[in-house]
Design a protein around this motif. Sequence first.
Motif: not given
Length: 284
Positions: A206-211, A216-225
């Motif tokens: 999950g962390k790798a996907l969020i990173k 790619k400058k995609v918006k992430i929600s909070g910490t990503g989890a």
Amino acid sequence: MKKGIVFLIVFLMVISFPICGYAKGKEKIYLDSSWKYADHARIISGYAVMYKAKKNRKDIVIAVNAGHGTKGGSSVKTLCHPDGSAKVTGGTTAAGSVKAVAVSDGMAFRDGTAERDVTLRMARVLKKKLLAEGYDVLMVRDGKDVQLDNVARTVICNNVADCHIALHWDSDGLSYDKGCFYASVPKQLKNRKPVVSYWKEHDALGKALIKGLRSKKVKISGTGAAEIDLTQTSYSTIPSVDIELGNQCSDHSDKKMEKLADGLLRGINSYAKKYIHVAPLSSL
């Protein structure tokens, strides 16, 4: 990683039928009743489809699970956890429930588009990029409908793939796009089987996907989890994650799909390089 298992299954198809010929470069993969937790599934008549990379094969299978898309799935229930314990967080199924909807219908975007159609589009874009990169791809849902519930989908992935990525968009009722996140395992489940043996791998994926998405400058929600009790991770025995690629307000244009897929691919490459140690095949 799963090469030995997959080869064994292919050999056993002579006397069984979990994998059947489909077309050149494709294989139908059905749920094998002998697989662990297969007896917990209730919707099992469908099949996943395996696609083999044509060049630079890595001997790594990525399961891409387009969320939703099982007609009748919302009228059937399966155990939330293999041990029959109650769900610890709410969602489509309320916290405290012992059984969950087998496959929910999913939400509708603000423009009326069904989530199940967007997840399938996203899965197809990601599949194309993964195959070009040399990964084999298990398409858990390869069309508008697959008669496999969430347990069946997970069990097939457990036995055929090296990791399992389910694609979703969140139904949160917000009036704005909050960004992407992955569903992490709640603390209360981390000492239960089989989660206790795999939750760290789920988190790493999950962390790798969020990173990758963030790069790619995609918006992430909070910490990503966000901690969510899911059937998928409760039954997974391989690295497995539900990635929520936004919500009902998110852009789901073709251009955005490409951007998301590029981010996911970067995350998968990073994860595979660090955690899946397999030498490339010269031919197969």
